[in-house]
Design a protein around this motif. Structure first.
Motif, PDB file in Angstrom:
ATOM      1  N   GLU A 177      20.218 -10.339   4.110  1.00 30.00           N
ATOM      2  CA  GLU A 177      19.047 -11.203   3.966  1.00 30.00           C
ATOM      3  C   GLU A 177      19.068 -12.360   4.957  1.00 30.00           C
ATOM      4  O   GLU A 177      18.016 -12.923   5.270  1.00 30.00           O
ATOM      5  CB  GLU A 177      18.947 -11.741   2.532  1.00 30.00           C
ATOM      6  CG  GLU A 177      18.572 -10.689   1.501  1.00 30.00           C
ATOM      7  CD  GLU A 177      19.798 -10.078   0.843  1.00 30.00           C
ATOM      8  OE1 GLU A 177      20.919 -10.380   1.302  1.00 30.00           O
ATOM      9  OE2 GLU A 177      19.644  -9.310  -0.109  1.00 30.00           O
ATOM     10  N   ARG A 202       9.838 -10.467   1.818  1.00 28.45           N
ATOM     11  CA  ARG A 202       8.985 -11.180   0.876  1.00 28.45           C
ATOM     12  C   ARG A 202       9.293 -10.674  -0.522  1.00 28.45           C
ATOM     13  O   ARG A 202       9.684  -9.525  -0.706  1.00 28.45           O
ATOM     14  CB  ARG A 202       7.512 -10.919   1.196  1.00 28.45           C
ATOM     15  CG  ARG A 202       6.978 -11.708   2.361  1.00 28.45           C
ATOM     16  CD  ARG A 202       5.462 -11.884   2.189  1.00 28.45           C
ATOM     17  NE  ARG A 202       4.861 -10.698   1.629  1.00 28.45           N
ATOM     18  CZ  ARG A 202       4.228  -9.779   2.345  1.00 28.45           C
ATOM     19  NH1 ARG A 202       4.126  -9.918   3.638  1.00 28.45           N
ATOM     20  NH2 ARG A 202       3.692  -8.739   1.758  1.00 28.45           N
ATOM     21  N   CYS A 226       2.582  -2.818  22.071  1.00 33.62           N
ATOM     22  CA  CYS A 226       1.368  -2.746  21.258  1.00 33.62           C
ATOM     23  C   CYS A 226       0.119  -2.510  22.097  1.00 33.62           C
ATOM     24  O   CYS A 226      -0.895  -3.189  21.917  1.00 33.62           O
ATOM     25  CB  CYS A 226       1.186  -4.002  20.423  1.00 33.62           C
ATOM     26  SG  CYS A 226       2.522  -4.302  19.288  1.00 33.62           S
ATOM     27  N   VAL A 227       0.214  -1.575  23.011  1.00 32.43           N
ATOM     28  CA  VAL A 227      -0.955  -1.229  23.809  1.00 32.43           C
ATOM     29  C   VAL A 227      -1.092   0.284  23.876  1.00 32.43           C
ATOM     30  O   VAL A 227      -0.178   1.027  23.528  1.00 32.43           O
ATOM     31  CB  VAL A 227      -0.829  -1.763  25.259  1.00 32.43           C
ATOM     32  CG1 VAL A 227      -0.766  -3.278  25.259  1.00 32.43           C
ATOM     33  CG2 VAL A 227       0.394  -1.182  25.953  1.00 32.43           C
ATOM     34  N   ASP A 228      -2.226   0.716  24.328  1.00 36.42           N
ATOM     35  CA  ASP A 228      -2.474   2.142  24.478  1.00 36.42           C
ATOM     36  C   ASP A 228      -1.669   2.693  25.648  1.00 36.42           C
ATOM     37  O   ASP A 228      -1.569   2.061  26.693  1.00 36.42           O
ATOM     38  CB  ASP A 228      -3.962   2.361  24.711  1.00 36.42           C
ATOM     39  CG  ASP A 228      -4.301   3.821  24.832  1.00 36.42           C
ATOM     40  OD1 ASP A 228      -4.360   4.487  23.792  1.00 36.42           O
ATOM     41  OD2 ASP A 228      -4.474   4.288  25.976  1.00 36.42           O
ATOM     42  N   PHE A 254      19.492 -12.088   7.979  1.00 36.01           N
ATOM     43  CA  PHE A 254      18.835 -11.606   9.195  1.00 36.01           C
ATOM     44  C   PHE A 254      17.456 -11.039   8.948  1.00 36.01           C
ATOM     45  O   PHE A 254      16.617 -10.999   9.832  1.00 36.01           O
ATOM     46  CB  PHE A 254      19.723 -10.568   9.872  1.00 36.01           C
ATOM     47  CG  PHE A 254      21.079 -11.095  10.182  1.00 36.01           C
ATOM     48  CD1 PHE A 254      21.253 -12.010  11.205  1.00 36.01           C
ATOM     49  CD2 PHE A 254      22.174 -10.727   9.429  1.00 36.01           C
ATOM     50  CE1 PHE A 254      22.506 -12.531  11.476  1.00 36.01           C
ATOM     51  CE2 PHE A 254      23.432 -11.237   9.708  1.00 36.01           C
ATOM     52  CZ  PHE A 254      23.594 -12.147  10.725  1.00 36.01           C
ATOM     53  N   PHE A 255      17.242 -10.563   7.761  1.00 36.24           N
ATOM     54  CA  PHE A 255      15.892 -10.126   7.408  1.00 36.24           C
ATOM     55  C   PHE A 255      15.653 -10.424   5.946  1.00 36.24           C
ATOM     56  O   PHE A 255      16.172  -9.736   5.074  1.00 36.24           O
ATOM     57  CB  PHE A 255      15.684  -8.638   7.696  1.00 36.24           C
ATOM     58  CG  PHE A 255      14.259  -8.230   7.551  1.00 36.24           C
ATOM     59  CD1 PHE A 255      13.405  -8.258   8.635  1.00 36.24           C
ATOM     60  CD2 PHE A 255      13.764  -7.854   6.308  1.00 36.24           C
ATOM     61  CE1 PHE A 255      12.068  -7.926   8.488  1.00 36.24           C
ATOM     62  CE2 PHE A 255      12.421  -7.519   6.162  1.00 36.24           C
ATOM     63  CZ  PHE A 255      11.576  -7.545   7.251  1.00 36.24           C
ATOM     64  N   LEU A 256      14.888 -11.461   5.710  1.00 39.71           N
ATOM     65  CA  LEU A 256      14.608 -11.923   4.356  1.00 39.71           C
ATOM     66  C   LEU A 256      13.256 -11.370   3.936  1.00 39.71           C
ATOM     67  O   LEU A 256      12.229 -11.817   4.437  1.00 39.71           O
ATOM     68  CB  LEU A 256      14.584 -13.457   4.355  1.00 39.71           C
ATOM     69  CG  LEU A 256      14.604 -14.192   3.035  1.00 39.71           C
ATOM     70  CD1 LEU A 256      15.825 -13.819   2.213  1.00 39.71           C
ATOM     71  CD2 LEU A 256      14.579 -15.690   3.280  1.00 39.71           C
ATOM     72  N   ASP A 261       0.820  -1.203   0.000  1.00 43.64           N
ATOM     73  CA  ASP A 261       0.000   0.000   0.000  1.00 43.64           C
ATOM     74  C   ASP A 261       0.859   1.260   0.000  1.00 43.64           C
ATOM     75  O   ASP A 261       0.344   2.366   0.133  1.00 43.64           O
ATOM     76  CB  ASP A 261      -0.916   0.031   1.238  1.00 43.64           C
ATOM     77  CG  ASP A 261      -1.627  -1.299   1.438  1.00 43.64           C
ATOM     78  OD1 ASP A 261      -1.971  -1.919   0.424  1.00 43.64           O
ATOM     79  OD2 ASP A 261      -1.830  -1.695   2.599  1.00 43.64           O
TER      80      ASP A 261
END
Lengths: 217, 217
Positions: free
Chosen positions: A81, A87, A185-187, A83-85, A64
């Motif tokens: 890659e 998509r 990941c909380v308020d 360590f972080f491959l 997006d």
DNA sequence: ATTTTGCTGTTGCAAATCCCACATATTTAT
DNA sequence: ATAAATATGTGGGATTTGCAACAGCAAAAT
């Protein structure tokens, strides 16, 4: 000894080893100005980089067009890659936040059997496995956090890792409370409320970023 | 060709290569009965195992004595500290759920430079890196799910990966709805409610485990 | 054939969490 | 020194989510 002795990627490798590896791996160092693109990651393992100086980050551009910072890098950190491959259908790149010096190692030469089958080469591979394993462990620890069902459990789990890390019941959060809320990941306001509630329940003492866990068990 | 050609760990390695590696790596195969302990994982990378036959799982005993299944294994799956590095203070083991045959490779011999510096050896190492990278990617995808703030976003993110995987807007969930709720770390009834609400909003059609995504964008 | 077990689908109610808004420090930039 | 940006702390009220309970159904076990 050289600067590289402090870098996890090169642990166990001495000056002699570095000299030998430098040629064998086709090491090269490039400079980047703040804001420049350092590398693009593909869907195949083919690059390995090491931050020698300056900071940067890895960002992901999703379908997006939304861009998110996925990892942060500073001196001594590696990227690539392994360590972080990413998509296949996403665009992923490493960007410089400050002026940087970055070392690249040629992946082909890392895996290809060394003609001299040198011990340094083997050590480097071993270090890479170690780094990959630790990366996985880190991710596992994070999912462990996120799978906790209540805010309180998330906080306790996180605080517990800090207690282990610092080896003390009292410690300073390595980030702001706002960032902590994001991380969990909380308020934020909900988190503050829960912190208060935990203080009320005598689980801990806290003021700003300073936390003291009580009720050790 | 042998059975091993279907195993990711050995991709690109032929009969000749396997014969050579078998000695070089001190491969050995052991049998286990259902319920038996196959291996214990330590805090250091030192073991690598491959399920040839039967199923098993990795379990973690946390400091409170609570035991959790962390990973599931079947034919062709690998395990070892490279893929799951336990914390020093926890006990972690691989257990057989059925009668199993498991192959072990000696880690020391994997990393140690091969005297013949054989290409098969290099290929095995390369395959291991590939497996490690994919493991990380998988974990990242899961955290990506869990970081979503709402139930709807979690469902959509998960369904989106299934759509990509199956290459179709219609697909069958690979697990029961109850398991899905567990996987997403949400309450099952809340999830059912949300599914209904998504149907009402015209985002998808669903019946039991069959989902059809609408509103492609 | 019958029972048991597990999965699906739904509801009322309670509790947790989020969103928004504000006030006050504290740090950073100018 | 002053302004601006960021961090901390709190509260009301709406919303989401969790919990508990039940019923129908299908698959598996006896």
């Amino acid at each position: 000894m050289g600067w590289f002795t402090m870098v996890q990627l090169f642990t166990g490798i001495d000056d002699e080893g570095m000299k030998q590896l430098a040629g064998c791996m086709r090491m090269r160092v490039s400079r980047y100005k703040a804001g420049e693109r350092i590398a693009e990651l593909s869907g195949k393992i083919e690059k390995l980089g090491l931050f020698i100086e300056g900071r940067g980050h890895l960002e992901l551009l999703d379908e997006d067009g939304v861009c998110t910072r996925v990892e942060e890098y500073r001196e001594g950190d590696v990227f690539g890659e392994l360590f972080f491959l990413p998509r296949e259908d996403s665009y992923c790149s490493v960007e410089a936040d400050e002026d940087c010096r970055v070392m690249f190692l040629d992946w082909g030469h890392i895996v290809r059997p060394c003609p001299q089958s040198c011990v340094y080469h083997a050590r480097l591979i071993s270090n890479l496995f170690q780094l990959a394993a630790e990366k996985s462990r880190q991710l596992s620890a994070y999912t462990d956090l996120l799978t906790k069902r209540s805010l309180r459990q998330k906080l306790l789990t996180y605080f517990e890792t800090l207690r282990r890390e610092y080896g003390s019941d009292t410690f300073l959060l390595p980030m702001s409370l706002s960032s902590l809320a994001e991380y969990l990941c909380v308020d934020r306001s909900a988190m503050m409320r829960e912190l208060k509630s935990m203080r009320d329940d005598g689980l801990l003492v806290s003021q700003k970023r300073q936390i003291t866990l009580l009720r050790r068990k």
